[in-house]
Design a protein around this motif. Structure first.
Motif, PDB file in Angstrom:
ATOM      1  N   TYR A 102       0.154  -1.307   0.210  1.00 31.02           N
ATOM      2  CA  TYR A 102       0.008  -0.156  -0.116  1.00 31.02           C
ATOM      3  C   TYR A 102       1.260   1.425  -0.529  1.00 31.02           C
ATOM      4  O   TYR A 102       0.110   1.996  -0.223  1.00 31.02           O
ATOM      5  CB  TYR A 102      -0.543  -0.286   1.105  1.00 31.02           C
ATOM      6  CG  TYR A 102      -1.550  -0.990   0.976  1.00 31.02           C
ATOM      7  CD1 TYR A 102      -2.785  -1.925   0.634  1.00 31.02           C
ATOM      8  CD2 TYR A 102      -1.345  -2.250   2.043  1.00 31.02           C
ATOM      9  CE1 TYR A 102      -3.520  -2.573   0.176  1.00 31.02           C
ATOM     10  CE2 TYR A 102      -2.428  -3.291   2.016  1.00 31.02           C
ATOM     11  CZ  TYR A 102      -3.814  -3.562   1.112  1.00 31.02           C
ATOM     12  OH  TYR A 102      -4.406  -4.503   1.252  1.00 31.02           O
ATOM     13  N   LEU A 103       1.590   1.240   0.280  1.00 29.03           N
ATOM     14  CA  LEU A 103       3.241   2.490   0.575  1.00 29.03           C
ATOM     15  C   LEU A 103       4.421   2.134  -0.668  1.00 29.03           C
ATOM     16  O   LEU A 103       3.697   3.879  -1.289  1.00 29.03           O
ATOM     17  CB  LEU A 103       3.453   2.593   1.961  1.00 29.03           C
ATOM     18  CG  LEU A 103       4.049   4.331   2.116  1.00 29.03           C
ATOM     19  CD1 LEU A 103       3.724   4.918   2.093  1.00 29.03           C
ATOM     20  CD2 LEU A 103       5.187   3.713   3.751  1.00 29.03           C
ATOM     21  N   GLU A 163      -2.091   5.214  10.727  1.00 33.26           N
ATOM     22  CA  GLU A 163      -2.921   5.846  12.195  1.00 33.26           C
ATOM     23  C   GLU A 163      -3.858   4.637  11.827  1.00 33.26           C
ATOM     24  O   GLU A 163      -3.777   3.737  10.909  1.00 33.26           O
ATOM     25  CB  GLU A 163      -3.981   6.523  11.697  1.00 33.26           C
ATOM     26  CG  GLU A 163      -5.655   6.783  12.264  1.00 33.26           C
ATOM     27  CD  GLU A 163      -6.357   8.104  12.232  1.00 33.26           C
ATOM     28  OE1 GLU A 163      -6.777   8.160  12.487  1.00 33.26           O
ATOM     29  OE2 GLU A 163      -5.703   8.428  10.693  1.00 33.26           O
ATOM     30  N   ILE A 164      -3.746   3.482  12.738  1.00 33.44           N
ATOM     31  CA  ILE A 164      -3.955   1.904  13.472  1.00 33.44           C
ATOM     32  C   ILE A 164      -6.161   2.684  13.451  1.00 33.44           C
ATOM     33  O   ILE A 164      -6.403   3.397  14.143  1.00 33.44           O
ATOM     34  CB  ILE A 164      -3.809   1.225  13.966  1.00 33.44           C
ATOM     35  CG1 ILE A 164      -2.807   1.134  13.828  1.00 33.44           C
ATOM     36  CG2 ILE A 164      -4.240   0.690  14.218  1.00 33.44           C
ATOM     37  CD1 ILE A 164      -2.045   0.645  12.665  1.00 33.44           C
ATOM     38  N   ARG A 241      -4.685   2.823   8.137  1.00 37.80           N
ATOM     39  CA  ARG A 241      -5.212   3.432   7.231  1.00 37.80           C
ATOM     40  C   ARG A 241      -5.016   3.275   5.780  1.00 37.80           C
ATOM     41  O   ARG A 241      -5.750   2.619   5.029  1.00 37.80           O
ATOM     42  CB  ARG A 241      -5.249   4.504   7.903  1.00 37.80           C
ATOM     43  CG  ARG A 241      -5.957   6.195   7.227  1.00 37.80           C
ATOM     44  CD  ARG A 241      -6.019   7.003   7.101  1.00 37.80           C
ATOM     45  NE  ARG A 241      -6.912   7.269   8.625  1.00 37.80           N
ATOM     46  CZ  ARG A 241      -8.299   7.745   8.222  1.00 37.80           C
ATOM     47  NH1 ARG A 241      -9.044   7.788   6.834  1.00 37.80           N
ATOM     48  NH2 ARG A 241      -9.279   7.820   9.070  1.00 37.80           N
ATOM     49  N   MET A 242      -3.668   3.216   5.510  1.00 37.57           N
ATOM     50  CA  MET A 242      -3.041   3.132   4.447  1.00 37.57           C
ATOM     51  C   MET A 242      -3.463   2.330   3.258  1.00 37.57           C
ATOM     52  O   MET A 242      -3.349   1.965   1.948  1.00 37.57           O
ATOM     53  CB  MET A 242      -1.437   2.833   3.718  1.00 37.57           C
ATOM     54  CG  MET A 242      -0.940   2.299   4.989  1.00 37.57           C
ATOM     55  SD  MET A 242       0.877   2.039   4.776  1.00 37.57           S
ATOM     56  CE  MET A 242       1.437   1.164   5.727  1.00 37.57           C
ATOM     57  N   ALA A 243      -3.855   1.156   4.382  1.00 32.15           N
ATOM     58  CA  ALA A 243      -4.222  -0.711   3.847  1.00 32.15           C
ATOM     59  C   ALA A 243      -6.364  -0.737   3.427  1.00 32.15           C
ATOM     60  O   ALA A 243      -6.247  -1.435   2.363  1.00 32.15           O
ATOM     61  CB  ALA A 243      -4.266  -1.949   4.904  1.00 32.15           C
ATOM     62  N   VAL A 244      -6.609   0.012   3.685  1.00 29.38           N
ATOM     63  CA  VAL A 244      -8.268   0.480   3.943  1.00 29.38           C
ATOM     64  C   VAL A 244      -8.539   1.819   3.379  1.00 29.38           C
ATOM     65  O   VAL A 244      -9.621   2.139   3.258  1.00 29.38           O
ATOM     66  CB  VAL A 244      -8.832   0.471   4.904  1.00 29.38           C
ATOM     67  CG1 VAL A 244      -8.618  -0.736   5.418  1.00 29.38           C
ATOM     68  CG2 VAL A 244      -8.211   1.748   6.458  1.00 29.38           C
ATOM     69  N   GLU A 245      -7.927   2.471   2.748  1.00 27.01           N
ATOM     70  CA  GLU A 245      -8.111   3.435   2.076  1.00 27.01           C
ATOM     71  C   GLU A 245      -9.293   4.031   1.176  1.00 27.01           C
ATOM     72  O   GLU A 245     -10.344   4.097   1.175  1.00 27.01           O
ATOM     73  CB  GLU A 245      -7.420   4.422   1.607  1.00 27.01           C
ATOM     74  CG  GLU A 245      -6.684   5.721   2.914  1.00 27.01           C
ATOM     75  CD  GLU A 245      -5.095   6.514   2.488  1.00 27.01           C
ATOM     76  OE1 GLU A 245      -4.615   5.978   1.952  1.00 27.01           O
ATOM     77  OE2 GLU A 245      -5.208   7.439   3.306  1.00 27.01           O
ATOM     78  N   ALA A 246      -9.038   2.944   0.081  1.00 24.44           N
ATOM     79  CA  ALA A 246     -10.225   2.722  -0.547  1.00 24.44           C
ATOM     80  C   ALA A 246     -12.009   1.838  -0.509  1.00 24.44           C
ATOM     81  O   ALA A 246     -12.378   2.572  -1.349  1.00 24.44           O
ATOM     82  CB  ALA A 246      -9.350   1.393  -1.647  1.00 24.44           C
ATOM     83  N   GLU A 247     -11.730   1.431   0.555  1.00 20.05           N
ATOM     84  CA  GLU A 247     -12.273   0.803   0.956  1.00 20.05           C
ATOM     85  C   GLU A 247     -13.505   1.452   2.443  1.00 20.05           C
ATOM     86  O   GLU A 247     -14.940   1.416   1.741  1.00 20.05           O
ATOM     87  CB  GLU A 247     -11.935  -0.716   1.778  1.00 20.05           C
ATOM     88  CG  GLU A 247     -11.978  -2.111   0.851  1.00 20.05           C
ATOM     89  CD  GLU A 247     -10.261  -1.982   0.855  1.00 20.05           C
ATOM     90  OE1 GLU A 247      -9.943  -2.621  -0.400  1.00 20.05           O
ATOM     91  OE2 GLU A 247      -9.613  -1.050   1.213  1.00 20.05           O
ATOM     92  N   LEU A 253     -16.337  -0.651   4.083  1.00 26.49           N
ATOM     93  CA  LEU A 253     -15.983  -0.211   5.343  1.00 26.49           C
ATOM     94  C   LEU A 253     -16.171   0.041   6.026  1.00 26.49           C
ATOM     95  O   LEU A 253     -16.152   1.849   5.022  1.00 26.49           O
ATOM     96  CB  LEU A 253     -14.305  -0.967   5.602  1.00 26.49           C
ATOM     97  CG  LEU A 253     -14.163  -2.467   5.313  1.00 26.49           C
ATOM     98  CD1 LEU A 253     -12.772  -2.318   4.891  1.00 26.49           C
ATOM     99  CD2 LEU A 253     -14.763  -3.626   5.310  1.00 26.49           C
ATOM    100  N   VAL A 254     -16.162   0.095   7.278  1.00 27.42           N
ATOM    101  CA  VAL A 254     -16.609   1.571   7.795  1.00 27.42           C
ATOM    102  C   VAL A 254     -15.755   1.781   9.000  1.00 27.42           C
ATOM    103  O   VAL A 254     -15.028   0.806   9.394  1.00 27.42           O
ATOM    104  CB  VAL A 254     -17.878   2.052   8.729  1.00 27.42           C
ATOM    105  CG1 VAL A 254     -18.880   1.812   7.406  1.00 27.42           C
ATOM    106  CG2 VAL A 254     -18.489   1.011   9.037  1.00 27.42           C
ATOM    107  N   ALA A 255     -14.268   3.332   9.299  1.00 24.08           N
ATOM    108  CA  ALA A 255     -13.875   3.069  10.598  1.00 24.08           C
ATOM    109  C   ALA A 255     -14.958   3.345  11.659  1.00 24.08           C
ATOM    110  O   ALA A 255     -15.564   4.383  11.666  1.00 24.08           O
ATOM    111  CB  ALA A 255     -12.779   4.460  10.478  1.00 24.08           C
ATOM    112  N   VAL A 256     -14.696   3.155  12.701  1.00 26.97           N
ATOM    113  CA  VAL A 256     -15.291   2.751  14.154  1.00 26.97           C
ATOM    114  C   VAL A 256     -14.325   3.644  14.721  1.00 26.97           C
ATOM    115  O   VAL A 256     -13.233   3.320  15.754  1.00 26.97           O
ATOM    116  CB  VAL A 256     -15.774   1.506  14.640  1.00 26.97           C
ATOM    117  CG1 VAL A 256     -16.924   1.626  16.230  1.00 26.97           C
ATOM    118  CG2 VAL A 256     -16.704   1.023  13.901  1.00 26.97           C
ATOM    119  N   PRO A 257     -15.222   4.542  16.012  1.00 25.65           N
ATOM    120  CA  PRO A 257     -13.779   5.712  16.736  1.00 25.65           C
ATOM    121  C   PRO A 257     -13.777   4.876  18.091  1.00 25.65           C
ATOM    122  O   PRO A 257     -14.922   4.293  18.374  1.00 25.65           O
ATOM    123  CB  PRO A 257     -14.855   6.502  17.027  1.00 25.65           C
ATOM    124  CG  PRO A 257     -15.733   6.839  16.158  1.00 25.65           C
ATOM    125  CD  PRO A 257     -16.313   5.865  15.642  1.00 25.65           C
TER     126      PRO A 257
END
Length: 296
Positions: A102-103, A163-164, A241-247, A253-257
């Motif tokens: 991803y990077l 960022e995780i 974050r870099m692994a899931v940005e496209a999703e 996918l959604v990011a849960v706080p």
């Protein structure tokens, strides 16, 4: 027992898959199989156990791998000492799956365009071995995704903080939550990278300290597999974050706080300060800095 055969053996030993080794080396699988068989006959010892479709190193194979890597490292160093012309040479590096996938692709593409006469050689391997491989000259550079770590023997340069995120499917019960804590994960299935992953270790420590016991930990080798499993609702997962940005952009996918402590992970570039950096290594180091270090 020549350098070509030793190189084939080390790639096969790192991938534990003759098909993947052949793809990495640009050979037919039959060529890899024949080279390994010839090497085993020359040494008079089996280097791999073949269990169904799986490969594993034998005890002699593990011992021989150390010597094979040293021989190849010395061969590379000898060649590099004669190839110090600007923009010429071979550069060997390794990186964990997440960073490599991803990077690095655009960074490596730009480097190849700027330095077409430098041969980039990616050496797959186990993350636990990266620092040793750098110290022993098996690779010139290693990218490491890890917690902050001091080192008296390695040159360590932080490239960027990562960022995780805690991710879930769009239909998951956490999808609309304003925030979850470790206690909210009691009984919830959690998907994790295999042992040795730094952000997994931090996340697990938070759950242990909070006395929160998920329903199950499901362990996977690859990030892509974890993402696909999260998408279909098999559980939630901590991922960079870099692994899931496209999703995240597509809504798969959604990011849960996350209400727990921030997981501290960074990407580092490491090399051996005791080894001479040739023109190819110096060019690569500066290119990575220019491409990835934050500008002030």
């Amino acid at each position: 027992m020549d350098v070509r055969t030793l190189s084939t053996f080390t790639v096969a030993a790192r991938t534990l898959n003759f098909t993947n080794a052949a793809l990495s080396l640009g050979y037919a699988q039959s060529s890899v199989t024949a080279q390994i068989k010839s090497l085993e006959e020359d040494l008079g010892s089996a280097l791999f156990n073949r269990v169904g479709n799986r490969l594993e190193l034998t005890e002699p194979g593990e011992r021989f791998l150390i010597y094979a890597e040293r021989i190849l490292a010395l061969t590379h160093e000898a060649k590099a000492s004669l190839q110090d012309e600007a923009g010429v040479g071979t550069l060997r590096f390794t990186a964990p799956e997440t960073v490599c996938t991803y990077l690095l692709p655009p960074v490596l593409k730009a480097f190849k365009e700027a330095f077409p006469r430098v041969h980039l050689q990616f050496l797959p391997g186990f993350v636990r071995d990266f620092k040793r491989q750098v110290l022993e000259g098996i690779v010139d550079f290693a990218f490491i995704l890890e917690e902050p770590f001091p080192s008296k023997t390695l040159a360590v340069e932080k490239i960027r903080d990562e960022e995780i995120l805690i991710v879930a499917s769009a239909s998951h019960r956490f999808a609309g939550s304003r925030g979850i804590s470790a206690q909210d994960l009691i009984g919830e299935d959690v998907l994790l990278k295999a042992l040795g992953c730094s952000y997994r270790n931090q996340f697990e420590r938070q759950l242990i300290n909070a006395g929160a016991h998920p329903g199950r930990f499901l362990e996977f080798q690859g990030v892509e597999t974890i993402k696909r499993c999260v998408e279909v609702g098999l559980g939630i997962a901590p991922l960079p974050r870099m692994a899931v940005e496209a999703e995240l952009r597509s809504g798969q996918l959604v990011a849960v706080p996350w209400e727990g402590p921030e997981i501290q992970i960074s990407t580092y570039l490491v090399w051996n300060p005791e080894r001479h950096l040739g023109s190819a290594e110096k060019a690569f180091l500066q290119h990575v800095r220019d491409a990835l270090l934050p500008t002030v």
